[in-house]
Design an enzyme around this catalytic site. Structure first.
Site, PDB file in Angstrom:
ATOM      1  N   HIS A 207       7.454 -24.702  24.607  1.00 15.11           N
ATOM      2  CA  HIS A 207       7.198 -24.323  25.904  1.00 15.11           C
ATOM      3  C   HIS A 207       5.830 -23.823  26.238  1.00 15.11           C
ATOM      4  O   HIS A 207       5.319 -23.907  27.271  1.00 15.11           O
ATOM      5  CB  HIS A 207       8.308 -23.259  26.329  1.00 15.11           C
ATOM      6  N   HIS A 249      11.077 -17.706  19.075  1.00 10.92           N
ATOM      7  CA  HIS A 249       9.910 -18.180  18.638  1.00 10.92           C
ATOM      8  C   HIS A 249       9.056 -16.697  18.223  1.00 10.92           C
ATOM      9  O   HIS A 249       9.511 -15.824  18.658  1.00 10.92           O
ATOM     10  CB  HIS A 249       8.898 -18.707  19.525  1.00 10.92           C
TER      11      HIS A 249
END
Length: 293
Positions: A207, A249
């Protein structure tokens, strides 16, 4: 009185080497099948083993075992390499381990929306919606829809190059994630959309890479007002941060994702497709290529 022959034979026996104690075994017959009654002293002498040879053979070790268990029994004091402590690690190894430990600790602390029971669990749906705006499938479908409705050559040129950049970003990030296979700070099962976009592992953050590439692409090829440009940069940063807040993440994954997105933009600027090439690709995709129709 004994004869001179008997005296000489006794003296010869006393002076004989075979009469010594260490050579007595050479005068004895062999025991077992090889030492029958018919075996002569020469055969006994040749087949008998000397005490020195027997001692030498017993002192030699047996054949080395081939299996790993025997090696471990032979060397009980040797530890496996993974269990041994490195007493003098290098400065580079200490620095890397320290940075990784700090990264994991900060990423876990920032995962405030990882679960509904987290400190910011009530904002999880909003943060997940923000992360969805940077998803690869969302941008690819949106670009294709805009391309089908665009009527200008300049707009179609920008949209075709953006579509190719998105496909490049998805494939590159998926390949790196498969290569590194780094897990996120929180053990979570990837969702359906993540599996479709091949965004399964943590490094690099897909992303963040996509948001950085798209924002830089739009800032370079669209004429936008200053407030919109600021909002676009802020959107890219929030999309990358949203995945850290969701516990998907690490911080280093996000930073490397931003760097990878800028690299993708630079690569697409280098291989930028002209308007005529874009029209050819559009004609092929719509099955209306003029040479055949």
């Amino acid at each position: 009185m004994p004869s001179s022959y008997n005296v000489r034979s006794r003296a010869r026996e006393r002076n004989s080497v075979l009469s010594r104690p260490e050579f007595i075994s050479l005068n004895q017959p062999l025991r077992g099948g090889g030492g029958g009654a018919g075996a002569g002293p020469s055969e006994s002498r040749g087949n008998a083993r000397r005490p020195g040879q027997i001692k030498h053979q017993t002192s030699q070790p047996s054949e080395e075992p081939t299996d790993s268990g025997s090696k471990d029994r032979r060397e009980p004091g040797k530890m496996p390499e993974e269990d041994c402590m490195q007493l003098n690690p290098s400065f580079k190894g200490i620095a890397m381990n320290s940075l990784l430990a700090i990264d994991i600790s900060l990423s876990k602390r920032m995962g405030v929306c990882a679960n509904t029971s987290s400190s910011w669990g009530g904002c999880r749906s909003m943060v997940a919606l923000l992360a969805l705006t940077g998803h690869g499938i969302t941008w690819i479908i949106g670009t294709i829809v805009c391309l089908t409705r665009s009527n200008t050559l300049a707009g179609q040129e920008v949209l075709v190059n953006l579509l190719l950049a998105l496909i490049l970003d998805v494939m590159t990030v998926a390949g790196l994630q498969r290569l590194v296979k780094r897990r996120g700070p929180w053990e979570m099962t990837p969702g359906f959309m993540d599996c479709v976009a091949m965004d399964i592992y943590s490094f690099p953050a897909a992303h963040a890479s996509r948001a950085a590439m798209v924002s830089k692409f739009l800032l370079s090829h669209l004429v936008l007002a200053v407030p919109l440009r600021i909002l676009l940069v802020l959107w890219a940063m929030l999309v990358g941060m949203s995945r850290v807040l969701l516990g998907r993440h690490h911080l280093t994954d996000m930073v490397c994702g931003f760097a990878l997105g800028m690299l993708h933009f630079s690569l697409m600027e280098t291989v930028w497709l002209s308007s005529s090439t874009c029209q050819t690709l559009i004609s092929i995709s719509t099955l209306s290529w003029s040479p055949f129709f």
